[in-house]
Design a protein around this motif. Structure first.
Motif, PDB file in Angstrom:
ATOM      1  N   VAL A  40       0.850  -1.197   0.000  1.00  0.00           N
ATOM      2  CA  VAL A  40       0.000   0.000   0.000  1.00  0.00           C
ATOM      3  C   VAL A  40       0.885   1.246   0.000  1.00  0.00           C
ATOM      4  CG1 VAL A  40      -1.820   1.234   1.219  1.00  0.00           C
ATOM      5  CG2 VAL A  40      -1.798  -1.272   1.224  1.00  0.00           C
ATOM      6  N   LEU A  41       0.602   2.175  -0.906  1.00  0.00           N
ATOM      7  CA  LEU A  41       1.432   3.364  -1.074  1.00  0.00           C
ATOM      8  C   LEU A  41       0.744   4.643  -0.604  1.00  0.00           C
ATOM      9  CD1 LEU A  41       2.844   2.479  -4.610  1.00  0.00           C
ATOM     10  CD2 LEU A  41       3.965   2.152  -2.388  1.00  0.00           C
ATOM     11  N   TYR A  42      -0.514   4.816  -0.951  1.00  0.00           N
ATOM     12  CA  TYR A  42      -1.277   6.006  -0.554  1.00  0.00           C
ATOM     13  C   TYR A  42      -2.667   5.573  -0.087  1.00  0.00           C
ATOM     14  CZ  TYR A  42       2.209   8.843  -3.028  1.00  0.00           C
ATOM     15  OH  TYR A  42       3.374   9.431  -3.455  1.00  0.00           O
ATOM     16  N   VAL A  74      -4.232   3.111  -2.937  1.00  0.00           N
ATOM     17  CA  VAL A  74      -3.540   2.639  -4.133  1.00  0.00           C
ATOM     18  C   VAL A  74      -2.244   1.969  -3.698  1.00  0.00           C
ATOM     19  CG1 VAL A  74      -4.552   4.361  -5.660  1.00  0.00           C
ATOM     20  CG2 VAL A  74      -2.394   4.864  -4.526  1.00  0.00           C
ATOM     21  N   GLY A  75      -1.831   0.998  -4.473  1.00  0.00           N
ATOM     22  CA  GLY A  75      -0.616   0.271  -4.133  1.00  0.00           C
ATOM     23  C   GLY A  75      -0.084  -0.481  -5.330  1.00  0.00           C
ATOM     24  N   GLY A 307       3.397   9.098   6.710  1.00  0.00           N
ATOM     25  CA  GLY A 307       3.554   8.324   7.944  1.00  0.00           C
ATOM     26  C   GLY A 307       2.304   7.580   8.341  1.00  0.00           C
ATOM     27  N   LEU A 308       2.299   6.264   8.194  1.00  0.00           N
ATOM     28  CA  LEU A 308       1.128   5.472   8.554  1.00  0.00           C
ATOM     29  C   LEU A 308       0.748   5.674  10.014  1.00  0.00           C
ATOM     30  CD1 LEU A 308      -0.912   3.260   7.607  1.00  0.00           C
ATOM     31  CD2 LEU A 308       0.710   1.574   8.503  1.00  0.00           C
ATOM     32  N   ASP A 309       1.736   5.802  10.882  1.00  0.00           N
ATOM     33  CA  ASP A 309       1.443   5.904  12.316  1.00  0.00           C
ATOM     34  C   ASP A 309       0.760   7.206  12.698  1.00  0.00           C
ATOM     35  OD1 ASP A 309       3.699   7.423  11.853  1.00  0.00           O
ATOM     36  OD2 ASP A 309       4.693   6.876  13.721  1.00  0.00           O
ATOM     37  N   LEU A 329      -2.914   9.985   2.906  1.00  0.00           N
ATOM     38  CA  LEU A 329      -1.849   9.522   3.788  1.00  0.00           C
ATOM     39  C   LEU A 329      -0.843   8.729   2.955  1.00  0.00           C
ATOM     40  CD1 LEU A 329      -1.048   9.495   6.827  1.00  0.00           C
ATOM     41  CD2 LEU A 329      -2.177   7.276   6.989  1.00  0.00           C
ATOM     42  N   LYS A 330       0.395   9.188   2.927  1.00  0.00           N
ATOM     43  CA  LYS A 330       1.470   8.483   2.215  1.00  0.00           C
ATOM     44  C   LYS A 330       2.097   7.482   3.177  1.00  0.00           C
ATOM     45  CE  LYS A 330       5.721   9.123  -0.426  1.00  0.00           C
ATOM     46  NZ  LYS A 330       6.733  10.095  -0.926  1.00  0.00           N
ATOM     47  N   VAL A 331       2.086   6.227   2.796  1.00  0.00           N
ATOM     48  CA  VAL A 331       2.609   5.179   3.675  1.00  0.00           C
ATOM     49  C   VAL A 331       4.126   5.167   3.601  1.00  0.00           C
ATOM     50  CG1 VAL A 331       2.597   2.708   4.180  1.00  0.00           C
ATOM     51  CG2 VAL A 331       0.515   3.827   3.312  1.00  0.00           C
ATOM     52  N   ASP A 332       4.755   5.183   4.770  1.00  0.00           N
ATOM     53  CA  ASP A 332       6.214   5.157   4.837  1.00  0.00           C
ATOM     54  C   ASP A 332       6.698   3.710   4.803  1.00  0.00           C
ATOM     55  OD1 ASP A 332       4.731   5.088   7.242  1.00  0.00           O
ATOM     56  OD2 ASP A 332       6.554   5.209   8.430  1.00  0.00           O
ATOM     57  N   HIS A 333       7.527   3.399   3.825  1.00  0.00           N
ATOM     58  CA  HIS A 333       8.146   2.076   3.702  1.00  0.00           C
ATOM     59  C   HIS A 333       9.648   2.271   3.808  1.00  0.00           C
ATOM     60  CE1 HIS A 333       4.594  -0.293   2.517  1.00  0.00           C
ATOM     61  NE2 HIS A 333       4.194   0.791   1.865  1.00  0.00           N
TER      62      HIS A 333
END
Length: 335
Positions: A40-42, A74-75, A307-309, A329-333
């Protein structure tokens, strides 16, 4: 592989708090037939999420206690057991508030990152854009020369509603919070006027900016702003009820419109909309809006927080009126 996930721990009373969630790491299941594993990206953050947290009958079942919080996202596909989806494909689906997800491919569709930034598929080319398109055109039925007013005008849905109304030849007035947002609506998006609900009297502002009354009111806010707009409606006006963000965190009963008799006097119509009713026509709407974007007639704006958190607090930006455009929300990987 493990996934970081926000699970609904308890149903909120009033405004959601961090205690309403459990932030956990869970092992992902092995894929069965016609499933994908997605990075998952956004993640799309929308006012509707607050309603999904409540028990009770609605247009969609509530999120269950202990379930991953529902969200469109989206991912990129990491694994697939469906021949229609390949490793590396970019996809949209209801992956939830997490960084990895395993899901059935039913309801998932591919997106093209070469046509638009990925986050745009959560905004203008996603659920908010579809809500604006079908809600305005199919329910609001704007005609050239009419006055269209939209509340929550600087949000993901409102910005698109106003711009489509302009494309259709209407006079457009937005209601938004703060001078910066109002200036953006007029100077960047081409609205004819804006009313700042945080620093001005809305009823007086509508009287000044809508001297010929309101033909279409597209409401994302409810409460007092809906009541004020009802005092200005014209004969045969159409009021589109998209949302009522001012009411979602109430601990008392929802405040209904006390000025509803203006509907009778003006033979006006008030109708609710749900975007999922138009799913078979999403492709047509996306094609037309993509054309408007390419022609410079439709401007898209995303408000991206990383940051997902940060999810519990970032979600509340919607209810504090802090987002400017579509909140993502942009997921941080970091792997």
């Amino acid at each position: 592989m493990q996934s970081r996930q926000f699970l609904l721990a308890e149903r909120p009373v009033g405004t959601p708090t961090a205690e309403n969630w459990n932030y956990v790491k869970s092992d992902l299941p092995a894929l069965t037939e016609n499933q994908v594993k997605v990075k998952v990206l956004y993640i799309s953050l929308d006012p509707a999420m607050r309603g999904w947290m409540n028990e009770g009958k609605s247009y969609i079942p509530p999120v269950g206690i202990g379930e991953v919080m529902r969200a469109g996202a989206v991912g990129q596909v990491l694994e697939s057991t469906d021949p229609n989806f390949s490793i590396g494909d970019f996809v949209y689906g209801g992956f939830g508030v997490c960084d990895y997800s395993v899901l059935s491919t039913q309801g998932i569709h591919k997106i093209d990152p070469n046509l638009a930034p990925l986050e745009r598929y959560l905004g203008v080319l996603g659920m908010p854009g579809m809500t604006a398109y079908f809600g305005l055109l199919n329910t609001g039925l704007p005609q050239a020369g009419e006055t269209v007013v939209v509340s929550g005008a600087a949000g993901a849905v409102g910005t698109v509603v106003g711009q489509i109304a302009k494309i259709k030849g209407c006079r457009v007035v937005g209601i938004a919070g703060g001078q910066e947002k109002c200036d953006y609506l007029v100077n960047e998006l081409g609205f004819d006027a804006a009313v700042d609900y945080k620093n001005a009297d809305v009823k007086a502002g509508l009287k000044q900016t809508c001297p010929n009354g309101i033909d279409v009111f597209f409401d994302n806010v409810g409460g007092d702003i809906l009541d004020d707009a009802l005092t200005r409606i014209n004969m045969k006006a159409r009021i589109v009820i998209c949302g009522a963000i001012s009411q979602y965190n109430n601990t008392t009963p929802v405040k209904g419109p006390s000025n509803y008799l203006t509907l009778l006097v003006n033979r006006a119509r008030m109708e609710g909309i749900v975007v999922f009713d138009n799913v078979e026509n999403y492709g047509k709407a996306a094609a037309e809006m993509s054309k408007w974007i390419a022609e410079g007639k439709l401007i898209a704006k995303e408000h991206v927080v990383e940051g997902l958190d940060t999810f519990p607090d970032t979600l509340l930006m919607l209810f504090r009126g802090e987002n400017f455009g579509k909140l993502v929300l942009k997921v941080d990987h970091n792997e």
